[in-house]
Design a protein around this motif. Structure first.
Motif, PDB file in Angstrom:
ATOM      1  N   ARG A 138      71.124  83.431  23.187  1.00  0.00           N
ATOM      2  CA  ARG A 138      70.905  82.293  22.371  1.00  0.00           C
ATOM      3  C   ARG A 138      69.546  82.285  21.685  1.00  0.00           C
ATOM      4  O   ARG A 138      68.654  82.316  22.436  1.00  0.00           O
ATOM      5  CB  ARG A 138      71.282  80.805  22.954  1.00  0.00           C
ATOM      6  N   ILE A 186      64.327  76.236  21.866  1.00  0.00           N
ATOM      7  CA  ILE A 186      65.193  77.090  22.724  1.00  0.00           C
ATOM      8  C   ILE A 186      64.656  76.931  24.169  1.00  0.00           C
ATOM      9  O   ILE A 186      65.433  77.869  25.038  1.00  0.00           O
ATOM     10  CB  ILE A 186      65.621  78.588  22.266  1.00  0.00           C
ATOM     11  N   THR A 231      67.896  76.484  26.275  1.00  0.00           N
ATOM     12  CA  THR A 231      69.123  77.411  26.193  1.00  0.00           C
ATOM     13  C   THR A 231      68.975  78.724  26.235  1.00  0.00           C
ATOM     14  O   THR A 231      70.020  79.389  26.244  1.00  0.00           O
ATOM     15  CB  THR A 231      69.764  77.051  24.686  1.00  0.00           C
ATOM     16  N   HIS A 291      70.583  71.754  29.083  1.00  0.00           N
ATOM     17  CA  HIS A 291      70.816  73.325  28.603  1.00  0.00           C
ATOM     18  C   HIS A 291      71.905  73.424  27.794  1.00  0.00           C
ATOM     19  O   HIS A 291      72.469  74.528  27.553  1.00  0.00           O
ATOM     20  CB  HIS A 291      71.254  74.085  30.049  1.00  0.00           C
ATOM     21  N   ASP A 337      77.299  77.676  19.610  1.00  0.00           N
ATOM     22  CA  ASP A 337      75.741  77.887  19.910  1.00  0.00           C
ATOM     23  C   ASP A 337      75.089  76.740  19.161  1.00  0.00           C
ATOM     24  O   ASP A 337      74.370  76.971  18.032  1.00  0.00           O
ATOM     25  CB  ASP A 337      75.419  79.495  19.389  1.00  0.00           C
ATOM     26  N   LYS A 351      69.308  81.122  31.854  1.00  0.00           N
ATOM     27  CA  LYS A 351      69.821  80.190  32.740  1.00  0.00           C
ATOM     28  C   LYS A 351      69.146  80.452  34.086  1.00  0.00           C
ATOM     29  O   LYS A 351      68.668  81.713  34.301  1.00  0.00           O
ATOM     30  CB  LYS A 351      71.237  80.641  33.229  1.00  0.00           C
ATOM     31  N   SER A 393      70.175  73.539  21.570  1.00  0.00           N
ATOM     32  CA  SER A 393      68.813  73.741  21.347  1.00  0.00           C
ATOM     33  C   SER A 393      68.390  72.769  20.618  1.00  0.00           C
ATOM     34  O   SER A 393      69.030  71.730  19.963  1.00  0.00           O
ATOM     35  CB  SER A 393      68.721  74.956  20.472  1.00  0.00           C
ATOM     36  N   THR A 415      70.502  84.265  27.904  1.00  0.00           N
ATOM     37  CA  THR A 415      71.839  83.997  27.167  1.00  0.00           C
ATOM     38  C   THR A 415      72.092  84.600  25.944  1.00  0.00           C
ATOM     39  O   THR A 415      73.002  84.763  25.263  1.00  0.00           O
ATOM     40  CB  THR A 415      71.958  82.454  26.986  1.00  0.00           C
TER      41      THR A 415
END
Ligand code: BES
Ligand code: MN
Ligand code: ZN
Length: 495
Positions: free
Chosen positions: A479, A463, A466, A385, A410, A469, A388, A477
């Motif tokens: 991201r 992703i 990432t 996690h 990131d 969660k 990416s 997130t």
């Protein structure tokens, strides 16, 4: 939340709360020393008594220090070196904002720029803005009694020395990025019964209404049929919700400049289809549109900062559900590119919607195409996690994305896309099959996409590990909005 940056002397600065650093072992930062002198050693006394050791990310709130204008002073432990490694610095910043949010202060001033706690002043400022925005984020819009909004409204990044003028831009860009991250999180966290393809299309229209520099168009299933998007349409067959192909065009650059095209996977719920997923944690497949959400977040951020670049967002969106009309394992479909696909597993649907969107992306005569997708569980196994997954057909682009990821904290990590993996997609009955077996699942998924991206410079961000969660802190997130916006800023700056 608003942010500003200025030079100030700590004791005289009026604020709801000043945050100043203390190193492990009790050494005061320069700002803390200045306060200590005005406050007749109140801070060094506290440290001598052992209430604050300077341990990284520890905090101690002091009230009404004599000779200090600010109402409160927050001592922030900076550890031995004052952070400097990414994780420690973000921990320090998170702890600082958690402590500030526990006070009723409406504004705060952070003297952390003089202490070299990050990789550079710009890096630290970005992380501070992101941590501040994150600390006041709530995902309770669907609770009948949402929690009270945070009281902290204004954050000043204060420095003893005059700060580099360029840092004002960095703070403004980071604040706009944080707004994009918030949009991506909000959309990601919505349940599948609210955030449908139609909802995403409405959001794209709303964004265009709020930001005049964005133009949104939405293609319906009949339009996609005319374009020959048989692969995308095969995924939506089991769903009652209409599929949408959403395009957002942002013109910030020269008219003739070729755009960067961002393609985001927008599966608003992935049950697996006829190749049904197991029940445990299936709710998390509402996050299967986080690629799409990141595209919307990036568009919002760059429009807000008026970035001088042309950027186009393309979002293929539908549900992946079983049903009497759903696509079956073994079905063969024809993609917009003309290539045929044997669908051996209906749960490998992301690549099926992306391949048509990637073919469509060529219409924009792109400079670069980047797709963003929660594409493979294998990526979570490979990289966890933290980063990416990134694959692509251009080394320069890959390098630029990795660098932007570091700058925005990131991060991504590149995996190989060698032709040797392509044979895993060989089909007896069609040009390719949509799965490549258990070995190298993230790579074979990218290999599939690579067959549709030969005509332009392309990168793929997986992703799956990432974008959100799980567990107690379940939530999107935002991201890789940070990574992508940083990449676009760098590109606009000609870097
Ligand atoms: N959306 C999933 C990928 C995913 C799984 C993301 C778990 C995050 C957590 C994707 O559509 C999928 O189901 N992929 C399959 C592909 C397989 C059938 C080749 C997977 O990863 O299991
Ligand atoms: Mn799937
Ligand atoms: Zn999926």
């Amino acid at each position: 939340m608003e942010f500003s940056i200025k030079q100030a002397s700590p004791a005289k600065l009026g604020s709801g709360c000043l945050a100043v650093g203390v190193f492990e072992g009790g050494k005061l930062s320069a700002a803390a020393q200045a306060l200590d002198r005005s406050a007749r050693h109140a801070i060094s006394d506290v440290i001598a008594r052992g209430d604050m050791t300077g341990k990284a990310a520890s905090t101690l709130l002091l009230q009404k220090l004599p000779g200090v204008t600010a109402t409160r002073v927050l001592l922030v432990g900076l550890g031995k070196s004052g952070g400097l490694n990414g994780k420690t610095t973000t921990d320090i910043l998170r702890a600082t904002f958690a402590a500030l949010n526990a006070t009723p202060a409406k504004n705060a001033a952070l003297f952390l720029l003089d202490d070299n706690i990050g990789k550079s002043a710009a890096w630290t400022l970005r992380q501070a803005v992101f941590a501040a925005a994150d600390s006041i984020y709530r995902a309770d819009s669907l609770k009948s009694k949402p929690a009270k909004a945070a009281t902290l409204k204004h954050v000043t990044f204060a420095a003893l020395q005059e700060a580099d003028a360029a840092l004002t831009q960095v703070v403004a860009a980071a604040a706009a990025t944080a707004h994009g991250v918030k949009l991506a999180k909000d959309l990601g966290n919505l349940p599948g019964n609210v955030c449908t393809p139609t909802y995403l299309a409405d959001q794209a229209h709303a964004l265009a209404k709020a930001q005049k520099s964005i133009k949104t168009t939405v293609l319906e299933e009949k339009d996609m049929k005319k374009l020959g998007m048989g692969s995308l349409l095969s995924v939506t067959r089991g769903s009652e919700q209409p599929a949408k192909l959403i395009t957002l065009e942002y013109h910030g650059g020269d008219k003739k400049q070729k755009p960067v095209v961002l393609v985001g996977k927008g599966i608003t719920f992935d049950s697996g289809g006829i190749s049904l997923k197991p029940g445990a944690e299936m709710d998390e497949m509402k996050y299967d549109m986080c690629g799409a959400a990141s595209v919307l977040g990036v568009m919002r951020a760059i429009a807000e900062m008026g970035l001088k670049l042309n950027v186009t967002g393309v979002i293929p969106s539908c549900e992946n559900l079983p049903g009497g009309t759903a696509t079956k394992p073994g079905d063969i479909v024809t993609s917009m590119s003309g290539q045929t696909i044997e669908i051996l597993n209906t749960d490998a649907e992301g690549r099926l919607i992306l391949c048509d969107a990637l073919t469509y992306a060529a219409r924009f005569k792109p400079d670069t195409v980047i797709d963003i997708a929660t594409l493979t569980g294998a990526c979570v196994i490979a990289l966890g996690h933290v980063v990416s997954g990134m694959l692509g057909n251009d080394d320069d682009l890959a390098g630029e994305l990795l660098a932007a990821g570091e700058e925005a904290h990131d991060r991504a990590w590149r995996l190989p896309l060698y032709d040797e993996y392509q044979t895993q997609l060989d089909s007896n009955f069609a040009d390719m099959q949509n799965i490549g077996g258990r070995a190298g699942g993230t790579i074979t998924a990218a290999c599939f996409l690579a067959r549709y991206t030969k005509d332009y410079r392309w990168a793929h961000l997986d992703i799956a590990g990432t974008a959100w969660k799980s567990g107690k802190d379940k939530g999107a997130t935002g991201r890789p909005v940070g990574l992508l916006v940083q990449y676009l800023i760098n590109k606009a700056n000609g870097a």
